[in-house]
Scaffold this motif. Structure first.
Motif, PDB file in Angstrom:
ATOM      1  N   PRO A 155       2.470 -10.582   1.579  1.00  0.00           N
ATOM      2  CA  PRO A 155       2.960  -9.276   1.097  1.00  0.00           C
ATOM      3  C   PRO A 155       2.409  -8.918  -0.290  1.00  0.00           C
ATOM      4  O   PRO A 155       2.173  -9.791  -1.113  1.00  0.00           O
ATOM      5  N   THR A 156       2.203  -7.634  -0.483  1.00  0.00           N
ATOM      6  CA  THR A 156       1.809  -7.099  -1.788  1.00  0.00           C
ATOM      7  C   THR A 156       3.032  -6.412  -2.390  1.00  0.00           C
ATOM      8  O   THR A 156       3.754  -5.714  -1.689  1.00  0.00           O
ATOM      9  N   ALA A 157       3.216  -6.626  -3.675  1.00  0.00           N
ATOM     10  CA  ALA A 157       4.346  -5.979  -4.355  1.00  0.00           C
ATOM     11  C   ALA A 157       3.941  -4.588  -4.820  1.00  0.00           C
ATOM     12  O   ALA A 157       2.869  -4.416  -5.393  1.00  0.00           O
ATOM     13  N   ILE A 158       4.757  -3.613  -4.538  1.00  0.00           N
ATOM     14  CA  ILE A 158       4.545  -2.257  -5.053  1.00  0.00           C
ATOM     15  C   ILE A 158       5.711  -1.939  -5.992  1.00  0.00           C
ATOM     16  O   ILE A 158       6.869  -1.939  -5.570  1.00  0.00           O
ATOM     17  N   ASN A 159       5.361  -1.713  -7.255  1.00  0.00           N
ATOM     18  CA  ASN A 159       6.411  -1.586  -8.275  1.00  0.00           C
ATOM     19  C   ASN A 159       6.879  -0.161  -8.483  1.00  0.00           C
ATOM     20  O   ASN A 159       8.001   0.069  -8.904  1.00  0.00           O
ATOM     21  N   ALA A 176       3.169  -5.607   3.729  1.00  0.00           N
ATOM     22  CA  ALA A 176       2.047  -6.388   4.242  1.00  0.00           C
ATOM     23  C   ALA A 176       1.606  -5.846   5.585  1.00  0.00           C
ATOM     24  O   ALA A 176       2.409  -5.297   6.344  1.00  0.00           O
ATOM     25  N   ALA A 225       8.988  -6.007  -8.755  1.00  0.00           N
ATOM     26  CA  ALA A 225       8.589  -5.315  -7.527  1.00  0.00           C
ATOM     27  C   ALA A 225       9.800  -4.700  -6.852  1.00  0.00           C
ATOM     28  O   ALA A 225      10.857  -5.300  -6.783  1.00  0.00           O
ATOM     29  N   HIS A 271      -0.344 -10.814   6.975  1.00  0.00           N
ATOM     30  CA  HIS A 271      -0.919 -11.033   5.644  1.00  0.00           C
ATOM     31  C   HIS A 271       0.183 -11.286   4.624  1.00  0.00           C
ATOM     32  O   HIS A 271       1.338 -10.950   4.855  1.00  0.00           O
ATOM     33  N   GLU A 327       8.045  -4.765  -0.987  1.00  0.00           N
ATOM     34  CA  GLU A 327       6.991  -5.671  -0.523  1.00  0.00           C
ATOM     35  C   GLU A 327       6.427  -5.110   0.767  1.00  0.00           C
ATOM     36  O   GLU A 327       7.182  -4.715   1.658  1.00  0.00           O
ATOM     37  N   VAL A 367      -3.202  -1.662   1.052  1.00  0.00           N
ATOM     38  CA  VAL A 367      -2.429  -2.783   1.618  1.00  0.00           C
ATOM     39  C   VAL A 367      -2.506  -2.736   3.148  1.00  0.00           C
ATOM     40  O   VAL A 367      -2.533  -3.766   3.820  1.00  0.00           O
ATOM     41  N   ASP A 419      -1.158   3.556  -3.413  1.00  0.00           N
ATOM     42  CA  ASP A 419      -0.737   2.149  -3.478  1.00  0.00           C
ATOM     43  C   ASP A 419      -0.626   1.555  -2.080  1.00  0.00           C
ATOM     44  O   ASP A 419      -0.837   0.365  -1.865  1.00  0.00           O
TER      45      ASP A 419
END
Ligand SMILES: [Zn+2]
Length: 361
Positions: A33-37, A27, A22, A31, A25, A56, A52
């Motif tokens: 965190p969501t990974a965005i690669n 969020a 990632a 919340h 990160e 989120v 993407d």
């Protein structure tokens, strides 16, 4: 030597572990965190795919391949951005963006400042954002904050009719330029290049047939500020502004020409809806001429697109086709197709000028 190793050690300790794929990160509020690669670096700025980011942040986004606009549903209405545009539009307000959204590697991407600061500020929520591999900042020229104000201070005026030639001067505005390629299509074809090529051909046609002055907003591959783009159209001898663009779509089958005009035509002391303005008359003339040449026109759309500027100078933005469609690319780049397109645009302009003249007699 020892000093070298200790520096190397510190340096290595600062580098995030390679196993972390990632790059960012993100969020919403508290919340997880969501990974965005997928993070692309351009000019010292990180760009993320808007598709993407939206989920989120709990937002719905949608790319409209006809209008070239990405719409975000917000509690305050639909916010819209478009590739290469310097603003986000929300209702009647235009919010300047630090960096223009752009297509990179087939997806519409926005810069991290937009994600981290501008969307949260606009919608009144907080985000957690961490860039695990921030790029080294590149020297960025200072943003000219006054540029937008100057752009909106231009009121492009329809000229008083005279006994002179039916068409005075024409401004051709090939979209984008320089670092701003616009839409990308088959084989890496760039909107900025196609637009400039058509502008040069049409310029020649107008000069040969009518002998009138033709002004190009740019005559080579460089970027323009909003006011530089509008400025030539403020000349006293200019009767028409034609803006040349091309689109891209995720669907290869999508094709055809669209014509855009301002939603309202403004003049000193008033305004009228698009339908009553000269820009619409010009768009109708262009549509007829294009259809006569067998070129598919999808529609005429009154739209709040920024390059159209303000005022009532007859202005049409021509989306000349889709760079992601093989037939449209042939039309725009091969001599036979290009000539038909240029002839049609020329005929449309000429008919419009003749009609304006007739209306006076
Ligand atoms: Zn464009």
């Amino acid at each position: 030597m020892l000093r070298f190793f200790s520096i190397l050690y510190i340096y290595c300790a600062l580098i995030p572990p390679v196993s972390a794929l990632a790059s960012v990160e993100l969020a919403l509020g508290n919340h997880a965190p969501t990974a965005i690669n997928e993070v692309y670096y351009r000019d010292g700025v990180s760009f993320l795919a808007i598709d993407d980011v939206m989920p989120v942040l709990g937002l719905k986004g949608r790319w409209d391949s006809v209008t070239h606009i990405y719409e975000i549903t917000t509690p305050y209405g639909i916010a819209s951005i478009s590739p290469g545009s310097q603003y986000l539009r929300l209702g009647e307000s235009f919010i300047p963006l630090k960096h223009m959204p752009r297509f990179i590697d087939g997806r519409l991407r926005i810069d991290e400042i937009f994600v981290r600061e501008q969307i949260p500020d606009l919608l009144g929520f907080s985000v957690y954002y961490r860039n695990l591999n921030p790029p080294a900042p590149a020297p960025v020229p200072a943003e000219d904050d006054a540029s937008l104000d100057r752009f909106f201070s231009f009121l492009l005026q329809k000229k008083e009719a005279s006994n002179g030639p039916a068409l005075g001067g024409v401004v051709l505005d090939p979209g984008h330029g320089g670092q701003e390629p616009g839409s990308l299509g088959i084989g890496g074809i760039k909107e900025k290049t196609v637009a400039l090529d058509v502008a040069h051909s049409l310029e020649k046609q107008l000069k040969m047939q009518l002998g009138i002055p033709v002004y190009l907003t740019r005559d080579n591959d460089y970027a323009l500020s909003p006011e530089q783009r509008v400025e030539p159209a403020t000349r006293s001898d200019v009767d028409v502004l034609l803006q040349l663009h091309a689109q891209a779509s995720p669907h290869a089958a999508t094709s055809g020409i669209s014509l855009f005009v301002r939603t309202r035509e403004e003049f000193e002391g008033g305004s009228v809806p698009a339908e009553q303005g000269a820009s619409m008359q010009l768009a109708i003339c262009l549509e007829k001429a294009l259809l006569k040449q067998g070129l598919p026109v999808q529609k005429i759309v009154p739209a709040p697109l920024l390059p159209l500027g303000r005022g009532n100078l007859p202005t049409v933005l021509v989306e000349m086709g889709y760079l992601t469609n093989a037939d449209d690319v042939a039309l725009l780049t091969q001599t036979e197709g290009r000539n038909r397109l240029v002839l049609a645009l020329y005929d449309g302009l000429k008919t419009f000028a003749d009609e304006q003249k007739e209306n006076l007699q």
